[in-house]
Design an enzyme around this catalytic site. Structure first.
Site, short mmCIF file in Angstrom:
data_model
loop_
_atom_site.label_atom_id
_atom_site.label_comp_id
_atom_site.label_asym_id
_atom_site.label_seq_id
_atom_site.Cartn_x
_atom_site.Cartn_y
_atom_site.Cartn_z
CG HIS A 189 -6.83 5.21 -15.50
ND1 HIS A 189 -8.03 5.86 -15.67
CD2 HIS A 189 -6.25 5.15 -16.71
CE1 HIS A 189 -8.17 6.15 -16.94
NE2 HIS A 189 -7.11 5.75 -17.61
CG HIS A 202 -0.12 6.51 -22.77
ND1 HIS A 202 -0.87 5.76 -21.91
CD2 HIS A 202 -0.17 5.85 -23.95
CE1 HIS A 202 -1.35 4.71 -22.53
NE2 HIS A 202 -0.96 4.74 -23.78
CD GLU A 216 1.15 5.65 -18.69
OE1 GLU A 216 1.03 5.82 -17.48
OE2 GLU A 216 0.29 6.01 -19.53
N1 PXP Z 1 -1.56 4.79 -15.93
C1 PXP Z 1 -1.83 4.47 -17.22
C2 PXP Z 1 -1.34 3.17 -17.74
C3 PXP Z 1 -2.51 5.36 -18.05
O1 PXP Z 1 -2.74 5.04 -19.32
C4 PXP Z 1 -2.91 6.61 -17.53
C5 PXP Z 1 -3.61 7.59 -18.43
O2 PXP Z 1 -2.80 7.90 -19.51
C6 PXP Z 1 -2.61 6.89 -16.19
C7 PXP Z 1 -1.95 5.97 -15.42
C8 PXP Z 1 -2.99 8.19 -15.56
O3 PXP Z 1 -4.38 8.29 -15.46
P1 PXP Z 1 -5.05 9.68 -15.11
O4 PXP Z 1 -4.78 10.60 -16.27
O5 PXP Z 1 -6.50 9.35 -14.95
O6 PXP Z 1 -4.42 10.17 -13.85
#
Ligand code: PXP
Length: 236
Positions: A190, A43, A70
Site C-alpha cells: 500500500h 483485488h 485480495e
Molecule cells: N495490498 C492491499 C491489501 C491492497 O488493497 C492494495 C490496493 O489494492 C495494495 C496492496 C496495493 O496498494 P497500492 O495500489 O497503493 O500500491
C-alpha cells in the site's frame, strides 16, 4: 530477494472508463510477467469498478507467476477463489464502498471469521495472507487464525517517509520481526513507490513479497511498463 507482485487493478479502471477492452487486462498481466514481475495481484471489489470477477477467472490460467487475489471474504469472493484456486489469497477487511483498502484486520475481534475462511482456503491448498497494521496484538492474533502470512499495511510508512523515514519504519521493523518469530511469512503493500521502497526492504527483515499497484502503474505512464518494472525490481 523480495518478490514484486504487480497489482493490475488500475489497468482495469482505465479499461472500464470506456467499456471496451482497451487496455487489455490479460495482455497487461502477461507483459508484466514478461518484464520481470514475480507475481500478479488483483483485488475484485463488490461493485467491480476495476477488476471484475470474470477478469479473475480469465487471468487464472494465463498467469504463469504467482497469482494473488485480495479481498473481503464475502460469499461471492470465497466462491470465486475456492473455484479458481490462486496461489495466494490476501484477506482484506474493506467495506464495499471504500476507494481503497484503508485498514488492517482486527485479528482478535474477527478471529472466528478469519479462522473459518482460512480453514476453507487451506483445505484446497491456497496460501493465505491477512492484511494487518503494525499493532502487535493483531500480528499475534494472525497466528491464532492459522494464516501462513501477514501483509503489513504500509500507508503510514509511506505518509511518514518524507518527514522522518527512520521513525516511520520502526513499527514495521518491530511487527515484521514478531511475525518472523511467530513463524509467519511477511508481505507488505500500500502506497509503496520507487522512492520509499528500497529503504523499507532494507529495514524490514525477511520480507517475502510486496504488492504494488497505484504508483507503479502511474510511473509506467511516464517511463513505460518494462522500464518501470525493472526499476522497481532494482529497488528490491
Ligand atoms: N495490498 C492491499 C491489501 C491492497 O488493497 C492494495 C490496493 O489494492 C495494495 C496492496 C496495493 O496498494 P497500492 O495500489 O497503493 O500500491
Amino acid at each position: 530477494m523480495t518478490k514484486l507482485s504487480v497489482n493490475i487493478n488500475k489497468i482495469a479502471s482505465l479499461r472500464n472508463a470506456r467499456g471496451g477492452n482497451l487496455p487489455n487486462v490479460s495482455l497487461a498481466a502477461q507483459r508484466c510477467e514478461q518484464f520481470g514481475a514475480d507475481g500478479i495481484t488483483v483485488h475484485p471489489r463488490p461493485d467491480e469498478r476495476h477488476i471484475t470477477y470474470h477478469d479473475v477467472e480469465i487471468l487464472k490460467p494465463l498467469v504463469r507467476t504467482e497469482f494473488n487475489v485480495e479481498g473481503y471474504p464475502s460469499e461471492r469472493f470465497m466462491d470465486l477463489v475456492l473455484a479458481i484456486k490462486p496461489h495466494q489469497v490476501t484477506l482484506v477487511p474493506d467495506p464495499p464502498g471504500v476507494l481503497t483498502s484503508n485498514a488492517g484486520w482486527d485479528t482478535v475481534g474477527q478471529k472466528g471469521l478469519l479462522q473459518e475462511v482460512i480453514g476453507a482456503l487451506k483445505e484446497v491448498g491456497i496460501r493465505t495472507s491477512i492484511f494487518v497494521d503494525t499493532n502487535l496484538l493483531h500480528v499475534e492474533g494472525a497466528l491464532a487464525c492459522n494464516t501462513d502470512r501477514v501483509e503489513l499495511y504500509t500507508e503510514s510508512y509511506a505518509k511518514g517517509y518524507a518527514n522522518d523515514r527512520e521513525k516511520a519504519v520502526i513499527p514495521f521493523v518491530t511487527a515484521g520481526k514478531l511475525a518472523g518469530e511467530l513463524g509467519l511469512g511477511l508481505n507488505a503493500g500500500h502506497d509503496l513507490n520507487l522512492n520509499n521502497l528500497s529503504f523499507f526492504v532494507e529495514q524490514v527483515p525477511d520480507l517475502l513479497e510486496v504488492s504494488i499497484g497505484h504508483a507503479l502503474i502511474s510511473d509506467a505512464l511516464y517511463l513505460g511498463l518494462e522500464n518501470t518494472i525493472q526499476l522497481y525490481k532494482r529497488q528490491l
